[in-house]
Design a protein around this motif. Structure first.
Motif, PDB file in Angstrom:
ATOM      1  N   GLY A  50       0.820  -1.212   0.007  1.00  0.00           N
ATOM      2  CA  GLY A  50       0.073  -0.016  -0.051  1.00  0.00           C
ATOM      3  C   GLY A  50       0.772   1.347   0.199  1.00  0.00           C
ATOM      4  N   ALA A  51       0.358   2.416  -0.538  1.00  0.00           N
ATOM      5  CA  ALA A  51       1.060   3.605  -0.753  1.00  0.00           C
ATOM      6  C   ALA A  51       1.017   4.383   0.565  1.00  0.00           C
ATOM      7  N   SER A  52      -0.075   4.294   1.496  1.00  0.00           N
ATOM      8  CA  SER A  52      -0.027   5.057   2.561  1.00  0.00           C
ATOM      9  C   SER A  52      -0.659   4.005   3.768  1.00  0.00           C
ATOM     10  N   VAL A  53      -0.393   4.587   5.009  1.00  0.00           N
ATOM     11  CA  VAL A  53      -0.744   3.864   6.164  1.00  0.00           C
ATOM     12  C   VAL A  53      -2.332   3.403   6.144  1.00  0.00           C
ATOM     13  N   ALA A  54      -3.117   4.144   5.646  1.00  0.00           N
ATOM     14  CA  ALA A  54      -4.588   3.896   5.746  1.00  0.00           C
ATOM     15  C   ALA A  54      -4.657   2.842   4.579  1.00  0.00           C
ATOM     16  N   GLU A  55      -4.004   2.916   3.581  1.00  0.00           N
ATOM     17  CA  GLU A  55      -4.208   1.962   2.490  1.00  0.00           C
ATOM     18  C   GLU A  55      -3.604   0.763   2.810  1.00  0.00           C
ATOM     19  N   VAL A  56      -2.553   0.528   3.613  1.00  0.00           N
ATOM     20  CA  VAL A  56      -1.993  -0.544   4.109  1.00  0.00           C
ATOM     21  C   VAL A  56      -3.131  -1.328   5.208  1.00  0.00           C
ATOM     22  N   ARG A  57      -3.830  -0.659   5.813  1.00  0.00           N
ATOM     23  CA  ARG A  57      -4.772  -1.054   6.802  1.00  0.00           C
ATOM     24  C   ARG A  57      -6.014  -1.608   6.150  1.00  0.00           C
ATOM     25  N   THR A  58      -6.361  -1.070   5.110  1.00  0.00           N
ATOM     26  CA  THR A  58      -7.605  -1.270   4.138  1.00  0.00           C
ATOM     27  C   THR A  58      -7.141  -2.547   3.429  1.00  0.00           C
ATOM     28  N   ILE A  59      -5.856  -2.578   3.019  1.00  0.00           N
ATOM     29  CA  ILE A  59      -5.720  -3.990   2.116  1.00  0.00           C
ATOM     30  C   ILE A  59      -5.502  -5.139   3.137  1.00  0.00           C
ATOM     31  N   PHE A  60      -5.221  -4.816   4.181  1.00  0.00           N
ATOM     32  CA  PHE A  60      -5.099  -5.766   5.368  1.00  0.00           C
ATOM     33  C   PHE A  60      -6.476  -6.209   5.826  1.00  0.00           C
ATOM     34  N   ASP A  61      -7.405  -5.516   5.998  1.00  0.00           N
ATOM     35  CA  ASP A  61      -8.641  -5.720   6.262  1.00  0.00           C
ATOM     36  C   ASP A  61      -9.455  -6.639   5.330  1.00  0.00           C
ATOM     37  N   LYS A  62      -9.152  -5.986   4.119  1.00  0.00           N
ATOM     38  CA  LYS A  62     -10.000  -6.974   2.978  1.00  0.00           C
ATOM     39  C   LYS A  62      -9.383  -8.382   3.129  1.00  0.00           C
ATOM     40  N   ALA A  63      -8.155  -8.553   3.373  1.00  0.00           N
ATOM     41  CA  ALA A  63      -7.457  -9.969   3.055  1.00  0.00           C
ATOM     42  C   ALA A  63      -7.970 -10.640   4.458  1.00  0.00           C
ATOM     43  N   ALA A  64      -8.042  -9.897   5.473  1.00  0.00           N
ATOM     44  CA  ALA A  64      -8.622 -10.491   6.723  1.00  0.00           C
ATOM     45  C   ALA A  64      -9.976 -11.206   6.573  1.00  0.00           C
ATOM     46  N   GLN A  65     -10.871 -10.194   6.067  1.00  0.00           N
ATOM     47  CA  GLN A  65     -12.097 -10.472   5.702  1.00  0.00           C
ATOM     48  C   GLN A  65     -12.183 -11.934   4.854  1.00  0.00           C
ATOM     49  N   ILE A  66     -11.254 -12.065   3.918  1.00  0.00           N
ATOM     50  CA  ILE A  66     -11.394 -13.226   3.044  1.00  0.00           C
ATOM     51  C   ILE A  66     -10.882 -14.405   3.830  1.00  0.00           C
ATOM     52  N   ASP A  67      -9.798 -14.344   4.464  1.00  0.00           N
ATOM     53  CA  ASP A  67      -8.964 -15.589   5.374  1.00  0.00           C
ATOM     54  C   ASP A  67      -9.867 -15.589   6.549  1.00  0.00           C
ATOM     55  N   ASP A  68     -10.844 -14.848   6.921  1.00  0.00           N
ATOM     56  CA  ASP A  68     -11.582 -15.388   8.310  1.00  0.00           C
ATOM     57  C   ASP A  68     -10.641 -14.892   9.351  1.00  0.00           C
ATOM     58  N   ILE A  69      -9.903 -13.805   9.495  1.00  0.00           N
ATOM     59  CA  ILE A  69      -8.869 -13.361  10.593  1.00  0.00           C
ATOM     60  C   ILE A  69      -9.750 -12.628  11.613  1.00  0.00           C
ATOM     61  N   LYS A  70      -9.858 -13.174  12.747  1.00  0.00           N
ATOM     62  CA  LYS A  70     -10.620 -12.365  13.526  1.00  0.00           C
ATOM     63  C   LYS A  70      -9.754 -11.985  15.005  1.00  0.00           C
ATOM     64  N   SER A  71      -8.439 -12.376  15.069  1.00  0.00           N
ATOM     65  CA  SER A  71      -7.649 -12.052  16.148  1.00  0.00           C
ATOM     66  C   SER A  71      -7.091 -10.603  16.156  1.00  0.00           C
ATOM     67  N   ILE A  72      -7.078  -9.969  14.877  1.00  0.00           N
ATOM     68  CA  ILE A  72      -6.428  -8.640  14.661  1.00  0.00           C
ATOM     69  C   ILE A  72      -6.959  -7.835  13.419  1.00  0.00           C
ATOM     70  N   THR A  73      -7.264  -6.740  13.558  1.00  0.00           N
ATOM     71  CA  THR A  73      -7.670  -5.779  12.522  1.00  0.00           C
ATOM     72  C   THR A  73      -6.321  -4.806  11.963  1.00  0.00           C
ATOM     73  N   GLY A  74      -6.936  -4.052  11.022  1.00  0.00           N
ATOM     74  CA  GLY A  74      -5.936  -3.233  10.406  1.00  0.00           C
ATOM     75  C   GLY A  74      -5.720  -2.150  11.600  1.00  0.00           C
ATOM     76  N   LYS A  75      -6.346  -1.846  12.280  1.00  0.00           N
ATOM     77  CA  LYS A  75      -5.931  -0.726  13.308  1.00  0.00           C
ATOM     78  C   LYS A  75      -4.810  -1.270  14.433  1.00  0.00           C
ATOM     79  N   ASP A  76      -4.643  -2.471  14.436  1.00  0.00           N
ATOM     80  CA  ASP A  76      -3.748  -3.064  15.495  1.00  0.00           C
ATOM     81  C   ASP A  76      -2.221  -3.323  14.808  1.00  0.00           C
ATOM     82  N   LEU A  77      -2.077  -2.943  13.483  1.00  0.00           N
ATOM     83  CA  LEU A  77      -0.864  -3.031  12.589  1.00  0.00           C
ATOM     84  C   LEU A  77      -0.103  -1.718  13.089  1.00  0.00           C
TER      85      LEU A  77
END
Length: 113
Positions: A50-77
């Motif tokens: 991602g180009a910015s911190v917000a974009e990195v967190r958004t990309i992570f949240d989308k990947a977390a939604q696909i992989d069913d990750i519940k332990s951590i969110t983009g805000k925790d990165l």
């Protein structure tokens, strides 16, 4: 000649089976947390593009939604730079209930590759 029998007693067999069963139950409960850690590491590696911190967190949240990750969110990165590379790091705890007030605490920490 006096031959003595050798081997494990029935009580010994029960004890060994009990210890192995306990270890198997704990391993069966811990294995999904290891798989989730691997999914989080993969999502963090994908998110570092991602180009910015917000974009990195958004990309992570989308990947977390696909992989069913519940332990951590983009805000925790924690997003930082090392030279010209973006580095995404994370840390979290997982608790596995054993019995009564006893828990197994597993501390995970990682970063993007």
């Amino acid at each position: 000649m006096n031959n003595r029998q050798r081997g494990i007693s029935f009580i010994g067999v029960l004890f060994v089976v009990g210890v192995l069963a306990f270890a198997g139950i704990i391993a069966a409960q811990a294995f999904p947390t290891v798989l989730e850690f691997q999914a989080i590491t993969k999502a963090a590696t994908k998110a570092k593009d991602g180009a910015s911190v917000a974009e990195v967190r958004t990309i992570f949240d989308k990947a977390a939604q696909i992989d069913d990750i519940k332990s951590i969110t983009g805000k925790d990165l924690e997003v930082g730079k090392e030279g010209d590379k973006t580095v995404v790091s994370f840390a979290y705890n997982k608790e596995i209930h054993i019995a009564g007030p006893a828990f197994l605490l597993i501390k995970y920490a990682g970063r993007s590759k």
